[in-house]
Design a protein around this motif. Structure first.
Motif, PDB file in Angstrom:
ATOM      1  N   ILE A  36      -3.938   3.301  -8.702  1.00  0.00           N
ATOM      2  CA  ILE A  36      -3.229   3.124  -9.642  1.00  0.00           C
ATOM      3  C   ILE A  36      -3.047   1.415  -8.689  1.00  0.00           C
ATOM      4  O   ILE A  36      -2.793   1.180  -8.019  1.00  0.00           O
ATOM      5  CB  ILE A  36      -2.036   4.118  -9.572  1.00  0.00           C
ATOM      6  N   GLU A  37      -1.783   1.266  -9.877  1.00  0.00           N
ATOM      7  CA  GLU A  37      -1.029  -0.410  -9.371  1.00  0.00           C
ATOM      8  C   GLU A  37      -0.431  -0.211  -8.150  1.00  0.00           C
ATOM      9  O   GLU A  37       0.098   0.846  -7.830  1.00  0.00           O
ATOM     10  CB  GLU A  37       0.406  -0.292 -10.342  1.00  0.00           C
ATOM     11  N   ARG A  38      -1.142  -1.675  -7.883  1.00  0.00           N
ATOM     12  CA  ARG A  38      -0.777  -1.627  -5.854  1.00  0.00           C
ATOM     13  C   ARG A  38       0.787  -1.045  -5.863  1.00  0.00           C
ATOM     14  O   ARG A  38       0.726  -0.418  -5.170  1.00  0.00           O
ATOM     15  CB  ARG A  38      -1.174  -3.195  -5.379  1.00  0.00           C
ATOM     16  N   SER A  39       1.639  -1.721  -6.699  1.00  0.00           N
ATOM     17  CA  SER A  39       3.298  -1.687  -6.017  1.00  0.00           C
ATOM     18  C   SER A  39       3.472  -0.536  -6.356  1.00  0.00           C
ATOM     19  O   SER A  39       4.670   0.231  -5.938  1.00  0.00           O
ATOM     20  CB  SER A  39       4.333  -2.510  -7.234  1.00  0.00           C
ATOM     21  N   LYS A  40       2.467   0.608  -7.087  1.00  0.00           N
ATOM     22  CA  LYS A  40       3.290   2.113  -6.915  1.00  0.00           C
ATOM     23  C   LYS A  40       1.880   3.060  -6.298  1.00  0.00           C
ATOM     24  O   LYS A  40       2.541   4.255  -5.978  1.00  0.00           O
ATOM     25  CB  LYS A  40       2.429   2.214  -8.537  1.00  0.00           C
ATOM     26  N   ARG A  41       1.227   2.057  -5.146  1.00  0.00           N
ATOM     27  CA  ARG A  41       0.636   3.601  -4.702  1.00  0.00           C
ATOM     28  C   ARG A  41       1.710   4.298  -3.180  1.00  0.00           C
ATOM     29  O   ARG A  41       2.644   3.483  -2.881  1.00  0.00           O
ATOM     30  CB  ARG A  41      -0.572   2.915  -3.881  1.00  0.00           C
ATOM     31  N   PRO A  42       0.685   4.853  -2.701  1.00  0.00           N
ATOM     32  CA  PRO A  42       1.869   6.346  -1.587  1.00  0.00           C
ATOM     33  C   PRO A  42       1.974   5.371  -0.844  1.00  0.00           C
ATOM     34  O   PRO A  42       3.020   5.342  -0.342  1.00  0.00           O
ATOM     35  CB  PRO A  42       0.376   7.162  -1.351  1.00  0.00           C
ATOM     36  N   GLU A  43       1.631   4.576   0.034  1.00  0.00           N
ATOM     37  CA  GLU A  43       1.889   3.928   1.116  1.00  0.00           C
ATOM     38  C   GLU A  43       3.613   2.598   0.737  1.00  0.00           C
ATOM     39  O   GLU A  43       3.463   2.293   1.808  1.00  0.00           O
ATOM     40  CB  GLU A  43       0.866   2.899   1.120  1.00  0.00           C
ATOM     41  N   ARG A  44       3.243   2.478  -0.294  1.00  0.00           N
ATOM     42  CA  ARG A  44       4.353   2.058  -0.997  1.00  0.00           C
ATOM     43  C   ARG A  44       5.795   2.085  -0.433  1.00  0.00           C
ATOM     44  O   ARG A  44       6.898   1.444   0.445  1.00  0.00           O
ATOM     45  CB  ARG A  44       4.773   0.737  -2.317  1.00  0.00           C
ATOM     46  N   GLY A  45       5.448   3.181  -0.498  1.00  0.00           N
ATOM     47  CA  GLY A  45       7.201   4.345  -0.688  1.00  0.00           C
ATOM     48  C   GLY A  45       7.172   4.235   0.873  1.00  0.00           C
ATOM     49  O   GLY A  45       8.648   4.240   1.430  1.00  0.00           O
TER      50      GLY A  45
END
Ligand code: IPM
Ligand code: MG
Length: 359
Positions: A82-91
């Motif tokens: 998925i798009e980088r800004s929506k990846r789990p780590e971003r959370g």
């Protein structure tokens, strides 16, 4: 006033290990008559699946309102594309940034019962007690500009490693205070022979040292520090370093203690509000099998009680319960050695909760 703890299980083994820490929390609440209320919120891939966002507003709002957060782990191959800004780590990264959780404490302590589980010789690691203080809201993790762009017909990836004096001073103070309260030795880890950002880091730490004459300060290049951690880890008391070096060195230090499944962490803001999580990841390869080690999460709960709820007594009791269970010979697969009893995630959690109730 009742203290609010927000439970964020996350992905992979997160829900399994957090469930065991919650068991221990309930046991602690009963045993010590604590006034605690809990709530739950989605984060990471689990939140993306429901809300299309790894940190939806509803979760962030709950996190802001809580006194402390108990966090599992996030990420997994399911969300890799998925798009980088929506990846789990971003959370998780956004949560750290939004809540200003700049001080990450990662204690690598060897329980004597696990000396044989370390990949290093028992005499090299026995008695090990290191505290890694990692800056968590700056450095190359957050520096701008960053991205992947087209240049001369090919893609170029870039990030920026940046620290201001005030950011270095803020984390430096935390590290000096912690060193003062324990072995009084602080090793600052940098790469000042190559990177200007860490040349400044070293200068600011040296400057701060004047305020802490009782703490012995040393500096080490990160490559040497990585080597010294496996050569003679007991030379260290408190280590302080930036975001990326801290990420790497804390995984390395974790293995000294027998398993990355043993290492807890606290991420604190200026007021000691905190997020508490195991240092390990979501281990998607073993998720759902009931074999993950819940002890890093249970020990993270102990840190939560110590730092955010000012209940060092309860924290110490939980740590003692963990040690007692290890003394009884119970081991999850990652720390199992001959002659011990291999137990599931839930059996380990039950045993710690039972020990705590009986303490
Ligand atoms: C950690 C993790 C995180 C980090 C990931 C999941 C973003 O490795 O807490 O050490 O790199 O900080
Ligand atoms: Mg890491």
């Amino acid at each position: 006033m009742s203290k609010q703890i927000l439970i964020m299980p996350g992905d992979g083994i997160g829900p399994e290990i957090v469930a065991e820490a919650v068991k221990v929390l309930h046991a602690a609440t009963a045993r010590f008559d604590l006034d605690i209320s809990t709530d739950e919120a989605l984060v990471g891939g689990a939140a993306y699946d429901v809300h299309g966002d790894p940190l939806p507003d509803v979760s962030l709002d709950k996190a802001r309102a809580a006194d402390a957060i108990l966090f599992g782990s996030i990420g997994g191959p399911k969300w890799d594309a998925i798009e980088r800004s929506k990846r789990p780590e971003r959370g998780l990264l956004r949560l750290r940034a939004e809540l200003g959780l700049f001080a990450n404490l990662r204690p690598a302590i060897l329980f004597p019962q696990l000396a044989g589980a370390s990949s290093l010789k028992p005499e090299v690691v026995s008695g090990l007690d290191i505290l890694i203080v990692r800056e968590l809201t700056g450095g190359i993790y957050f520096g701008q500009p960053r991205g992947i762009r087209e240049e001369n017909g090919e893609r170029v990836g870039f990030n920026t490693d940046v620290y201001s004096e005030s950011e270095i001073r803020r984390i430096g103070k935390v590290a000096f205070e912690l060193a003062r309260a324990r072995g009084k030795r602080l090793c600052s880890v940098d790469k000042a022979n190559v990177l200007e950002v860490t040349e400044l880091w070293k200068e600011v730490i040296n400057d701060l040292a004047g305020d802490y004459p009782d703490v012995e300060v040393s500096h080490m290049y990160v490559d040497n520090a990585a080597m010294q951690l496996v050569r003679a880890p007991k030379q260290f008391d408190v280590m302080v370093t930036g975001n990326l070096f801290g990420d790497i060195l804390s995984d390395e230090a974790a293995m000294l203690t027998g398993s990355i499944g043993m290492l807890p962490s606290a991420s604190l803001d200026q007021q000691r509000k905190g997020l508490y999580e195991p240092c390990h990841g979501s281990a998607p390869d073993i998720a759902g099998q009931g074999i993950a080690n819940p002890l890093a999460t249970i020990l993270s709960l102990a840190m939560l009680l110590r730092y955010s709820l000012d209940r060092g007594d309860v924290a110490t009791a939980i740590e003692a319960a963990v040690e007692a269970v290890l003394e009884d010979g119970l081991r999850t697969a990652d720390i199992h050695t001959d002659g011990c009893r291999k137990v599931s995630t839930a059996e380990m959690g039950d045993a710690v909760a039972a020990r705590l109730k009986a303490s």
